[in-house]
Design an enzyme around this catalytic site. Structure first.
Site, PDB file in Angstrom:
ATOM      1  N   GLU A 113     -51.529 -20.634 -15.570  1.00  0.00           N
ATOM      2  CA  GLU A 113     -50.265 -20.534 -14.825  1.00  0.00           C
ATOM      3  C   GLU A 113     -49.843 -19.079 -14.753  1.00  0.00           C
ATOM      4  OE1 GLU A 113     -47.581 -23.268 -16.776  1.00  0.00           O
ATOM      5  OE2 GLU A 113     -48.089 -24.871 -15.400  1.00  0.00           O
ATOM      6  N   HIS A 228     -36.491 -22.358 -10.100  1.00  0.00           N
ATOM      7  CA  HIS A 228     -37.803 -22.624  -9.509  1.00  0.00           C
ATOM      8  C   HIS A 228     -37.672 -22.424  -8.006  1.00  0.00           C
ATOM      9  CE1 HIS A 228     -41.613 -24.398  -8.546  1.00  0.00           C
ATOM     10  NE2 HIS A 228     -41.898 -24.405  -9.829  1.00  0.00           N
ATOM     11  N   ARG A 274     -42.401 -15.989  -9.572  1.00  0.00           N
ATOM     12  CA  ARG A 274     -41.368 -16.993  -9.271  1.00  0.00           C
ATOM     13  C   ARG A 274     -40.002 -16.407  -8.942  1.00  0.00           C
ATOM     14  NH1 ARG A 274     -41.577 -21.888 -13.682  1.00  0.00           N
ATOM     15  NH2 ARG A 274     -43.597 -22.653 -12.993  1.00  0.00           N
ATOM     16  N   HIS A 335     -33.872 -24.416 -13.156  1.00  0.00           N
ATOM     17  CA  HIS A 335     -35.024 -25.075 -13.764  1.00  0.00           C
ATOM     18  C   HIS A 335     -34.988 -25.062 -15.287  1.00  0.00           C
ATOM     19  CE1 HIS A 335     -39.021 -26.670 -13.871  1.00  0.00           C
ATOM     20  NE2 HIS A 335     -39.565 -25.590 -14.394  1.00  0.00           N
ATOM     21  N   ARG A 370     -38.685 -16.715 -19.246  1.00  0.00           N
ATOM     22  CA  ARG A 370     -39.619 -17.604 -19.954  1.00  0.00           C
ATOM     23  C   ARG A 370     -41.004 -17.560 -19.330  1.00  0.00           C
ATOM     24  NH1 ARG A 370     -40.792 -23.755 -19.090  1.00  0.00           N
ATOM     25  NH2 ARG A 370     -40.306 -23.126 -16.977  1.00  0.00           N
TER      26      ARG A 370
END
Ligand SMILES: Cc1cc2nc3c(=O)[nH]c(=O)nc-3n(C[C@H](O)[C@H](O)[C@H](O)COP(=O)(O)OP(=O)(O)OC[C@H]3O[C@@H](n4cnc5c(N)ncnc54)[C@H](O)[C@@H]3O)c2cc1C
Length: 496
Positions: A113, A228, A274, A335, A370
């Site tokens: 990821e 998100h 993101r 998110h 994060r």
């Protein structure tokens, strides 16, 4: 009020709560209170997986480095090292409980990821959280030392001589009940429901933050809210996540005029990080006054879409959208909350007897942002540490507690106030903030809190108490955002 004593009290039945419960059950009787069905949690919603350096070419040092880079200099380095060093053993523990992860031959199949320099995402198809929760719930139900109360909404933490000694709860069918214990774990998850758009399920109403604030516990880093970029914008299927992998496979973002607007924002286009993509979508929506943008997959082979994204494909089909023919309306959505109740490496908060773990806690591992798939890991590692640390705690002999009754308003008023809060947070405390907007948000939240307190008393109902919790936690997000003077990680103020 009816009262019961246990050795350990756990508030919440997601990964953090059930990890603590299973570990603490080796040392005493555990009571788990959860406000919905046992598996109503962010944990069950987790799709991607859980990060651990278990691959051949990987090491905890590399996982540590990736986590520190994502955290933009604000991580607690000791907490990060503790997290990554305990990751492989945590995966083994989950497997020993019966969690079934995907394998490749004799080894775990490892995904990759954003932000990870190696393949290290242990997963169960695109339903990893669901599988982990299934295994944990089954293990907890089998354990004779664990008592589980469903539909048990914790309304207050109990304080005696400066120590947290339990909680009061409203239990469906039983009414109010008080629980005392020598150690209490807050594991109430996230706070996404303070925004209009969130990937979080409806239990994510920031209760733990409000309970901790009420007790005077230290809460920190609340301004670091992760959004998100692409969740479905549709009234019948709010908050459904359209995975990053769809952009990875070649999905294009378009505005309402059909223009691929990422060309205006970042050379990496749809595959920028993101937070960059989320900011670009927000800017584009504000520029044109539109409610959403679109993800276009119509140029991708239909069988590839069906094969790689079966869950998303099916969900969209249910609302009449076909990935090979239609553009998918998407908006960024709240998110994950990086901040929370401040803890040390043992999950201890600033209040003796009170521990916190999982999304409600701020252990220092996320810093300002994060790293993907580190949150399930954080829940399990720090909840296990808290269980170990709490095993020698004792309840004071005399622990008389007095609690003020909680103030409820009608559900209709609660819905109105909650909607106003969600509008305020979405308009002013979203992806891009301004000094003026944050000031306005603080004023609006304060006046909503005043209004809540001045409305007449109504019989007990969960929704209003959740709304009050959301208001208190939102106030904490706004005040932290006002105090943060530099743009870092997830906090972006266009005036700075
Ligand atoms: C759509 C989605 C996808 C995600 N994907 C990933 C991923 O791939 N990898 C990853 O690492 N993380 C992922 N995350 C984040 C991760 O799922 C969460 O951070 C993690 O599961 C939090 O676990 P928890 O135990 O702290 O809280 P939760 O699992 O949310 O559990 C909280 C529990 O507390 C209960 N509760 C709350 N308030 C009260 C109250 N007042 N009284 C009683 N009970 C209460 C709730 O009912 C619930 O049982 C994802 C999150 C979402 C929403």
């Amino acid at each position: 009020m009816n009262s019961e004593q246990f050795d350990f009290l756990v508030i919440g039945s997601g990964l953090a709560g059930l990890t603590f419960a299973l570990r603490a059950a080796e040392h005493g009787r555990v009571c788990v209170l959860t406000k919905g069905e046992v598996s109503d949690s962010n944990t069950s919603a987790a799709q991607g997986g859980i990060a651990a350096a278990v691959g051949e070419a990987d090491s905890w040092e590399l996982h540590e480095q990736d986590t520190l880079i994502a955290g933009a200099g604000l991580c607690d380095e000791e907490a990060v090292r503790f997290l990554v060093q305990n990751a492989p053993e945590s995966i083994q523990w989950l497997i020993s409980l019966g969690a079934r992860f995907d394998v490749a031959g004799d080894d775990l199949a490892l995904g990759r990821e954003g932000g990870h320099s190696r393949n290290r995402i242990v997963h169960h198809a695109d339903k990893t959280g669901w599988e982990i929760e299934r295994a944990m719930v089954a293990a907890a139900k089998k354990n004779p030392n664990i008592v589980l109360f469903r539909h048990a909404f914790v309304t207050k933490l109990l304080l005696s001589q400066g120590r947290c000694v339990g909680a009061s709860a409203e239990i469906e069918g039983l009414g109010p009940k008080r629980f005392t214990a020598r150690a209490v774990l807050l594991s109430t998850g996230g706070c996404g429901r303070m925004y209009q758009h969130t990937t979080n399920p409806k239990v994510a109403t920031a209760d733990g933050i409000a309970l901790a604030l009420d007790l005077g516990a230290k809460v920190e880093n609340m301004e670091f809210m992760q959004f998100h970029p692409t969740t479905l914008f549709h009234p019948q299927m709010r908050s459904f996540l359209i995975s990053e992998a769809v952009r990875g496979a070649g999905g294009n973002l378009r505005n309402h005029l059909g223009r691929r607007f990422m060309y205006d924002y970042d050379p990496r286009l749809e595959l920028a990080p993101r937070d960059v993509v989320a900011r670009a979508i927000e800017a584009e929506m504000k520029k044109h006054g539109t409610w959403c943008v679109y993800l276009d997959t119509t140029h991708l082979p239909p069988d590839r879409l069906l094969h790689e994204f079966p869950t998303i494909y099916d969900k969209l089909k249910q609302i009449g959208l076909e990935m090979e023919k239609d553009w998918i309306p998407v908006v960024p959505a709240q998110h994950y909350s990086c901040g929370g109740v401040s803890t040390d490496l043992d999950g201890k908060t600033s209040i003796p007897g009170l521990y916190a773990a999982g999304e409600v806690a701020s252990t220092g591992v996320h810093g300002a942002n994060r790293l993907a798939s580190n949150s399930l890991l954080e829940a399990i590692v720090f909840a296990a540490a808290a269980a170990e640390a709490s095993k020698h705690d004792t309840l004071p002999d005399k622990h008389g507690v007095s609690t003020l009754p909680v103030h409820c308003i009608t559900e209709a008023e609660s819905v109105r106030l909650r909607r106003a809060l969600q509008r305020t947070m979405t308009n002013h405390v979203g992806i891009v903030r301004t000094d003026g907007g944050l000031g306005l948000a603080l004023q609006e939240i304060d006046s909503l809190l005043d209004e809540y307190r001045s409305l007449p008393e109504s019989p007990y109902s969960q929704h209003p108490l959740e709304t009050h919790n959301l208001l208190l936690a939102a106030r904490s997000v706004v005040t932290s955002a006002i105090q943060r003077r530099e743009n870092i990680g997830l906090h972006f103020n266009s005036d700075h």
